[in-house]
Write an enzyme that holds these catalytic residues in place. Structure first.
Site, short mmCIF file in Angstrom:
data_model
loop_
_atom_site.label_atom_id
_atom_site.label_comp_id
_atom_site.label_asym_id
_atom_site.label_seq_id
_atom_site.Cartn_x
_atom_site.Cartn_y
_atom_site.Cartn_z
N ARG A 100 -9.65 5.72 11.00
CA ARG A 100 -8.20 5.57 11.03
C ARG A 100 -7.54 6.54 12.01
NH1 ARG A 100 -6.43 2.73 6.37
NH2 ARG A 100 -8.05 1.21 5.90
N ASP A 137 0.81 -1.22 0.00
CA ASP A 137 0.00 0.00 0.00
C ASP A 137 0.85 1.27 0.00
OD1 ASP A 137 -2.63 -0.89 -0.21
OD2 ASP A 137 -2.92 -1.10 1.95
N CYS A 186 -5.08 9.62 -3.15
CA CYS A 186 -4.33 8.69 -2.28
C CYS A 186 -2.89 8.52 -2.74
CB CYS A 186 -4.99 7.31 -2.27
SG CYS A 186 -6.67 7.28 -1.63
N ARG A 237 0.58 -1.74 7.65
CA ARG A 237 1.12 -0.53 7.02
C ARG A 237 2.10 0.22 7.93
NH1 ARG A 237 -2.84 3.20 3.67
NH2 ARG A 237 -0.80 3.65 2.77
N HIS A 260 -11.25 7.20 4.95
CA HIS A 260 -10.32 8.32 5.09
C HIS A 260 -11.06 9.58 4.63
CE1 HIS A 260 -6.31 5.88 4.55
NE2 HIS A 260 -6.39 6.31 5.81
N1 ARG Z 1 -5.46 0.05 1.14
C1 ARG Z 1 -5.16 1.32 1.71
C2 ARG Z 1 -5.73 1.41 3.13
O1 ARG Z 1 -6.77 0.88 3.38
C3 ARG Z 1 -5.68 2.43 0.85
C4 ARG Z 1 -5.26 3.79 1.30
C5 ARG Z 1 -5.85 4.88 0.49
N2 ARG Z 1 -5.29 6.13 0.82
C6 ARG Z 1 -6.00 7.27 1.02
N3 ARG Z 1 -5.34 8.37 1.17
N4 ARG Z 1 -7.29 7.27 1.14
O2 ARG Z 1 -5.14 1.99 4.01
#
Ligand code: ARG
Length: 288
Positions: A151, A81, A274, A106, A180
């Site tokens: 998040r 990612d 993203c 991550r 997000h």
């Molecule tokens: N697979 C990643 C996650 O779930 C995607 C992140 C996307 N990034 C963003 N800035 N929205 O964290």
């Protein structure tokens, strides 16, 4: 966009100016969907790494063609990612607030991005609280809009206000598809935004209505194709062209929408914003 549009001269709409940007991006050579931390990610569904790279390269050349600078960070094997550079940090007036990821998968991306900024001479503040960079922190002209709910920890908002020195407005997300802030809201110009109201709590919707009575409201269809995961330079707005309602609204406001196709990265729940971290350097001579 293929359909011919009226020019500013014929429509009388306002001509908007571009502010040249400096972006940080990370090639998706190691991109894959091997875990699931949002509803878009289905590890059983195959990905096409070569297509992911080609789509990402197209995004990068669009930025360069529009006169923006693009810096690159080396992708790290085992961090599929990491292409989502927006999550790597938040940078304002040359000050960097490092990211601290919610999911262990991550976690190593935070230090990788922090190291890049340190190596390039930036002052980096390690974060005490969980925050996923520009995924949840969107800078407008006067303030920082800050997402929470999935998040970024709400306590990080106070930390960001202190470190980055600009008032932070907390916005709470409620729909797991829009986990997000940058999947539910985009900054178009200093104090102009577009957003999908149903992605927010009633309180946050009220806050947004008060602060931005003229905002463009996205439909559910716009949001579902990641139309809000858009990047604006003040004039051009890069977004998936399937977000047809937003595309029309943007034209009518004097913006120039440019369609991008990042279908491979969408399998991980990401699109153009993203993939793009804005490096906001201190402007010499500008006040504090
Ligand atoms: N697979 C990643 C996650 O779930 C995607 C992140 C996307 N990034 C963003 N800035 N929205 O964290």
């Amino acid at each position: 966009m293929s359909a011919p549009r009226p020019t500013a001269a014929t429509s009388g709409r306002r001509v908007r100016g571009v502010r040249p940007r400096r972006y940080l991006m990370c090639s998706p050579v190691h991109f894959d969907v091997v875990y699931s931390i949002n509803p878009w990610m289905e590890p059983a569904k195959p990905t096409d790494p070569a297509l992911a790279v080609a789509q990402w390269e197209r995004l990068r050349s669009l930025y360069l063609g529009l006169g923006h600078q693009v810096e690159l960070i080396d992708p790290v094997p085992g961090l599929p990612d990491m292409v989502f550079a927006a999550n790597g940090a938040t940078v304002l007036d040359g000050t960097v607030l490092a990211a601290r990821f919610r999911h262990p998968q991550r976690a190593d991306e935070g230090p990788a991005y922090a190291d890049w900024f340190r190596a390039h001479g930036y002052e980096v503040h390690d974060a005490v609280h969980i925050n996923e960079g520009e995924g949840d922190y969107l800078v407008t002209g006067d303030r920082i809009l800050a997402g929470t709910g999935f998040r970024t920890d709400r306590r990080s908002h106070t930390e960001a206000e202190r470190v980055l020195g600009r008032p932070v407005v907390t916005l709470e997300l409620v729909d797991p598809r829009f986990y997000h802030l940058d999947t539910a809201l985009a900054v178009l110009d200093h104090e102009e935004i577009m957003y999908y109201p149903a992605a927010f709590t009633a309180d946050s919707r009220r806050t947004l209505r008060e602060l931005y009575p003229d905002a463009i409201e996205a439909t559910e269809d716009d949001a579902a194709v990641f139309g809000l995961n858009a990047v604006s330079d003040g004039r051009h707005v890069l977004l998936p062209e399937q977000a047809t309602h937003l595309v029309d609204r943007l034209w009518s406001r004097g913006f120039v929408p440019i369609g991008v196709d990042l279908s491979e990265l969408l399998k991980s729940g990401g699109s153009s914003k993203c993939c793009t971290l804005e490096i906001r350097d201190r402007v010499p001579g500008a006040g504090a």
